[in-house]
Design a protein around this motif. Structure first.
Motif, PDB file in Angstrom:
ATOM      1  N   LEU A 371       0.853  -1.182   0.000  1.00 45.91           N
ATOM      2  CA  LEU A 371       0.000   0.000   0.000  1.00 45.91           C
ATOM      3  C   LEU A 371       0.891   1.236   0.000  1.00 45.91           C
ATOM      4  O   LEU A 371       2.076   1.161   0.340  1.00 45.91           O
ATOM      5  CB  LEU A 371      -0.905   0.023   1.236  1.00 45.91           C
ATOM      6  N   THR A 372       0.297   2.369  -0.336  1.00 46.36           N
ATOM      7  CA  THR A 372       1.016   3.641  -0.317  1.00 46.36           C
ATOM      8  C   THR A 372       0.185   4.677   0.416  1.00 46.36           C
ATOM      9  O   THR A 372      -1.035   4.720   0.269  1.00 46.36           O
ATOM     10  CB  THR A 372       1.300   4.126  -1.754  1.00 46.36           C
ATOM     11  N   LEU A 373       0.853   5.500   1.220  1.00 51.98           N
ATOM     12  CA  LEU A 373       0.211   6.630   1.876  1.00 51.98           C
ATOM     13  C   LEU A 373       0.709   7.912   1.212  1.00 51.98           C
ATOM     14  O   LEU A 373       1.919   8.101   1.050  1.00 51.98           O
ATOM     15  CB  LEU A 373       0.506   6.660   3.375  1.00 51.98           C
ATOM     16  N   ASP A 374      -0.240   8.775   0.826  1.00 55.03           N
ATOM     17  CA  ASP A 374       0.114  10.031   0.177  1.00 55.03           C
ATOM     18  C   ASP A 374       0.155  11.168   1.187  1.00 55.03           C
ATOM     19  O   ASP A 374      -0.584  11.179   2.180  1.00 55.03           O
ATOM     20  CB  ASP A 374      -0.921  10.379  -0.898  1.00 55.03           C
ATOM     21  N   GLY A 375       1.025  12.146   0.937  1.00 58.73           N
ATOM     22  CA  GLY A 375       1.112  13.335   1.760  1.00 58.73           C
ATOM     23  C   GLY A 375       0.063  14.362   1.376  1.00 58.73           C
ATOM     24  O   GLY A 375      -0.752  14.141   0.462  1.00 58.73           O
ATOM     25  N   PRO A 376       0.091  15.523   2.023  1.00 57.03           N
ATOM     26  CA  PRO A 376      -0.885  16.591   1.722  1.00 57.03           C
ATOM     27  C   PRO A 376      -0.857  17.049   0.275  1.00 57.03           C
ATOM     28  O   PRO A 376      -1.863  17.549  -0.242  1.00 57.03           O
ATOM     29  CB  PRO A 376      -0.463  17.716   2.675  1.00 57.03           C
ATOM     30  N   VAL A 384       4.063   0.908   2.419  1.00 56.90           N
ATOM     31  CA  VAL A 384       3.651  -0.072   3.419  1.00 56.90           C
ATOM     32  C   VAL A 384       3.622  -1.453   2.777  1.00 56.90           C
ATOM     33  O   VAL A 384       3.075  -1.626   1.680  1.00 56.90           O
ATOM     34  CB  VAL A 384       2.252   0.259   3.983  1.00 56.90           C
ATOM     35  N   THR A 385       4.205  -2.440   3.461  1.00 56.75           N
ATOM     36  CA  THR A 385       4.115  -3.827   3.016  1.00 56.75           C
ATOM     37  C   THR A 385       3.430  -4.645   4.098  1.00 56.75           C
ATOM     38  O   THR A 385       3.727  -4.496   5.280  1.00 56.75           O
ATOM     39  CB  THR A 385       5.506  -4.404   2.716  1.00 56.75           C
ATOM     40  N   LEU A 386       2.501  -5.497   3.670  1.00 61.41           N
ATOM     41  CA  LEU A 386       1.822  -6.426   4.563  1.00 61.41           C
ATOM     42  C   LEU A 386       2.345  -7.825   4.257  1.00 61.41           C
ATOM     43  O   LEU A 386       2.061  -8.394   3.206  1.00 61.41           O
ATOM     44  CB  LEU A 386       0.308  -6.365   4.344  1.00 61.41           C
ATOM     45  N   PHE A 387       3.162  -8.354   5.169  1.00 63.99           N
ATOM     46  CA  PHE A 387       3.770  -9.672   4.993  1.00 63.99           C
ATOM     47  C   PHE A 387       2.820 -10.728   5.550  1.00 63.99           C
ATOM     48  O   PHE A 387       2.546 -10.756   6.750  1.00 63.99           O
ATOM     49  CB  PHE A 387       5.109  -9.740   5.716  1.00 63.99           C
ATOM     50  N   ASP A 388       2.314 -11.622   4.684  1.00 61.01           N
ATOM     51  CA  ASP A 388       1.364 -12.633   5.125  1.00 61.01           C
ATOM     52  C   ASP A 388       1.992 -13.595   6.127  1.00 61.01           C
ATOM     53  O   ASP A 388       3.081 -14.130   5.896  1.00 61.01           O
ATOM     54  CB  ASP A 388       0.840 -13.421   3.920  1.00 61.01           C
ATOM     55  N   GLN A 389       1.293 -13.804   7.236  1.00 59.05           N
ATOM     56  CA  GLN A 389       1.710 -14.755   8.264  1.00 59.05           C
ATOM     57  C   GLN A 389       0.535 -15.689   8.566  1.00 59.05           C
ATOM     58  O   GLN A 389       0.213 -15.984   9.708  1.00 59.05           O
ATOM     59  CB  GLN A 389       2.109 -14.009   9.537  1.00 59.05           C
ATOM     60  N   THR A 394       2.206  -9.120   9.171  1.00 62.67           N
ATOM     61  CA  THR A 394       3.121  -8.171   9.798  1.00 62.67           C
ATOM     62  C   THR A 394       3.193  -6.954   8.886  1.00 62.67           C
ATOM     63  O   THR A 394       3.536  -7.068   7.713  1.00 62.67           O
ATOM     64  CB  THR A 394       4.517  -8.767   9.990  1.00 62.67           C
ATOM     65  N   LEU A 395       2.847  -5.809   9.427  1.00 63.18           N
ATOM     66  CA  LEU A 395       2.900  -4.560   8.666  1.00 63.18           C
ATOM     67  C   LEU A 395       4.232  -3.877   8.903  1.00 63.18           C
ATOM     68  O   LEU A 395       4.708  -3.807  10.040  1.00 63.18           O
ATOM     69  CB  LEU A 395       1.761  -3.635   9.082  1.00 63.18           C
ATOM     70  N   GLN A 396       4.833  -3.401   7.824  1.00 62.66           N
ATOM     71  CA  GLN A 396       6.012  -2.544   7.955  1.00 62.66           C
ATOM     72  C   GLN A 396       5.845  -1.333   7.051  1.00 62.66           C
ATOM     73  O   GLN A 396       5.633  -1.470   5.847  1.00 62.66           O
ATOM     74  CB  GLN A 396       7.304  -3.264   7.614  1.00 62.66           C
ATOM     75  N   ALA A 397       5.932  -0.156   7.660  1.00 62.04           N
ATOM     76  CA  ALA A 397       5.805   1.095   6.923  1.00 62.04           C
ATOM     77  C   ALA A 397       7.136   1.823   6.916  1.00 62.04           C
ATOM     78  O   ALA A 397       7.733   2.041   7.975  1.00 62.04           O
ATOM     79  CB  ALA A 397       4.728   1.974   7.553  1.00 62.04           C
ATOM     80  N   ALA A 398       7.623   2.181   5.731  1.00 64.90           N
ATOM     81  CA  ALA A 398       8.802   3.028   5.589  1.00 64.90           C
ATOM     82  C   ALA A 398       8.298   4.462   5.444  1.00 64.90           C
ATOM     83  O   ALA A 398       7.951   4.918   4.356  1.00 64.90           O
ATOM     84  CB  ALA A 398       9.629   2.617   4.378  1.00 64.90           C
ATOM     85  N   VAL A 399       8.236   5.154   6.569  1.00 67.40           N
ATOM     86  CA  VAL A 399       7.600   6.467   6.640  1.00 67.40           C
ATOM     87  C   VAL A 399       8.610   7.557   6.299  1.00 67.40           C
ATOM     88  O   VAL A 399       9.732   7.578   6.822  1.00 67.40           O
ATOM     89  CB  VAL A 399       7.036   6.717   8.051  1.00 67.40           C
ATOM     90  N   THR A 400       8.224   8.477   5.439  1.00 66.92           N
ATOM     91  CA  THR A 400       9.041   9.658   5.140  1.00 66.92           C
ATOM     92  C   THR A 400       8.127  10.873   5.011  1.00 66.92           C
ATOM     93  O   THR A 400       6.898  10.755   4.976  1.00 66.92           O
ATOM     94  CB  THR A 400       9.836   9.498   3.822  1.00 66.92           C
ATOM     95  N   GLY A 401       8.736  12.052   4.947  1.00 74.14           N
ATOM     96  CA  GLY A 401       8.003  13.270   4.652  1.00 74.14           C
ATOM     97  C   GLY A 401       7.303  13.916   5.822  1.00 74.14           C
ATOM     98  O   GLY A 401       6.410  14.749   5.627  1.00 74.14           O
TER      99      GLY A 401
END
Length: 479
Positions: A371-376, A384-389, A394-401
């Motif tokens: 998934l992707t989160l957009d800024g203003p 965001v990656t959702l790793f199937d378990q 397990t969610l991991q978000a590489a947050v920037t901005g």
């Protein structure tokens, strides 16, 4: 009559253990062309596997399963490894090290059989481990404490400790084996240790307290280390007085650095996770010569035995990118296990045969969604990656901005624009570069991709803390 025998032939006849003229070996050692006996390994943090790649074919052969996925690994009777993260290898290329930060362990893996010879348990949250160039010891950076654990390479037993600044991130050695360099993830100081005496003989100021990775150049002149929280790389002289040489701005979530020697010179390759790029710098004048788009969240990287390629683990893409160092372009992408962290390239790791015994298929570890989160401004800011378990991810978000050193909340919202009440997933604080790595566990894919509009939720980032939230600053993009 005297006969001159090439150094490479002498090493072959004597069964020598010298590494190739690529990191971490000396420049004087012969290069080893890419071949079917080579192996590239990744430590896969969320699937708790080690992925094994044949570089000659650029294909995944299978995985070495060191543990289970969540929630099986939460049992009080769980005996497998947890959060497989760091990696190292022996000079003779017969032993691979896999460090698991959640189970405080170092697994010694036979590269010929892909089996664990033995496992050593050390202090809290070890991060990386590496053999001394002589091959007799393994130095483990115990990041959750303040020491490097010394293990006997033959038995795996701990034989000593070296006290270092709190939170040692990684240890690497000078090619001649005289010095070990230990950077810190919690203290703004790297130390140089004389291997023979185990005494600290130099201290190098870090411009921030968060160094996850360090590399020594094969020519024996420099040491490079990354600063993940401020997005920089520092370089210092590899010999006394260990003088600082250069600081380079690289970008948010700067992860690892490694060195490749080619016909064009000696180059430092740096993974910049927040930009999904690898940046390439000359080591003679520190000029940047290339920026290489790779894929989601590049992390660990290692050159082939001849420096013709650099292999890069893509943490949020469950893949490896292969870079041709002649063109500095990605030439292949290989699917692997979940969340690759540390990596290792071992020339001629397989003595004979196909070198794939005891490997298992990737299975569910190859499943994930993004998934992707957009800024203003409407532009992508967080991946965001959702790793199937199984049922969970397990969610991991590489947050920037975001604003530097500020509190935020990753949350779920019923409103498509992220307005109104939110359901908290994870609170976090951004680093000085306005970035962060954020994790959560749950049935998040089922919620964010629910076919019922009434039940569906979207991921958002809001200012503040749980119970004290402010404005919504990033919103999940429409798929």
């Amino acid at each position: 009559m005297r006969h001159l025998i090439p150094a490479a032939l002498v090493l072959a006849l004597l069964g020598g253990t010298a590494l190739a003229g690529q990191a971490p070996g000396p420049a004087s050692a012969p290069d080893v062309p890419v071949g079917p006996r080579d192996r590239f390994y990744t430590s896969d943090q969320f699937s708790n596997t080690v992925s094994v790649i044949d570089p000659a074919a650029n294909t995944l052969l299978g995985v070495i399963r060191l543990g289970d996925t969540t929630p099986a690994n939460l049992s009080p009777l769980y005996r497998g490894q947890l959060l497989v993260h760091g990696m190292g290898f022996s000079p003779d290329r017969k032993t691979l090290l896999a460090v698991s930060i959640g189970s405080n362990s170092v697994s010694f893996i036979d590269t010929a059989t892909n089996t664990v010879r033995h496992t050593t348990y050390v202090g809290r949250s070890p991060h990386e481990a590496f053999f001394t160039p002589g091959g007799r010891e393994v130095w483990v950076s115990v990041r959750g404490e303040d020491y490097v654990a010394i293990l006997d390479a033959a038995t795996g037993k701990e034989t000593g400790r070296i006290t270092v600044p709190n939170g040692p991130g990684m240890t690497i050695f000078s090619p001649d084996g005289r010095y070990g360099y230990v950077c810190s993830s919690f203290s703004p100081e790297t130390v140089a240790i004389e291997v023979k005496s185990r005494q600290i003989v130099g201290r190098i100021k870090q411009e921030s307290p968060f160094c996850p990775d360090i590399a020594a150049t094969p020519d024996g002149r420099q040491v490079w280390f990354t600063l993940k929280d401020v997005g920089r790389v520092q370089v210092f002289e590899a010999a006394p007085p260990f003088k600082a040489l250069k600081t380079i701005e690289t970008g948010p979530i700067t992860n690892h650095v490694n060195i490749a020697r080619t016909r064009a010179g000696q180059f430092a390759y740096v993974t910049v996770g927040g930009l999904n790029q690898v940046k390439v710098f000359r080591t003679d004048d520190f000029s940047q010569v290339a920026t290489i788009p790779t894929g989601a969240l590049p992390h660990g990287l290692w050159p082939s035995g001849d420096g013709s390629r650099v292999y890069v683990g893509l943490e949020n893409a469950d893949a490896v990118a292969v870079i041709d160092t002649g063109t500095n372009a990605v030439t292949a992408t290989i699917p692997i296990g979940q969340g690759p962290q540390g990596v290792a390239y071992l020339p001629e790791a397989v003595p004979e045969g196909a070198g794939a015994p005891n490997l298992q298929p990737l299975g569910a570890a190859g499943q994930s969604s993004r998934l992707t989160l957009d800024g203003p401004d409407g532009k992508p800011a967080t991946q965001v990656t959702l790793f199937d378990q199984g049922v969970l991810q397990t969610l991991q978000a590489a947050v920037t901005g975001l604003m530097p050193k500020s509190p935020y909340l990753l949350a779920l919202s019923a409103d498509p624009k992220g307005a109104g009440p939110v359901e908290p997933l994870a609170a976090f604080m951004t680093n000085p570069a306005g970035a962060a790595i954020v994790n959560a566990v749950g049935p998040i894919r089922q919620v964010t991709q629910n076919p019922s509009a009434a039940a569906r939720r979207i991921l958002v980032i809001v200012e503040g803390k749980p119970g004290e939230t402010g404005a919504t600053v990033q919103v999940q993009a429409v798929q």
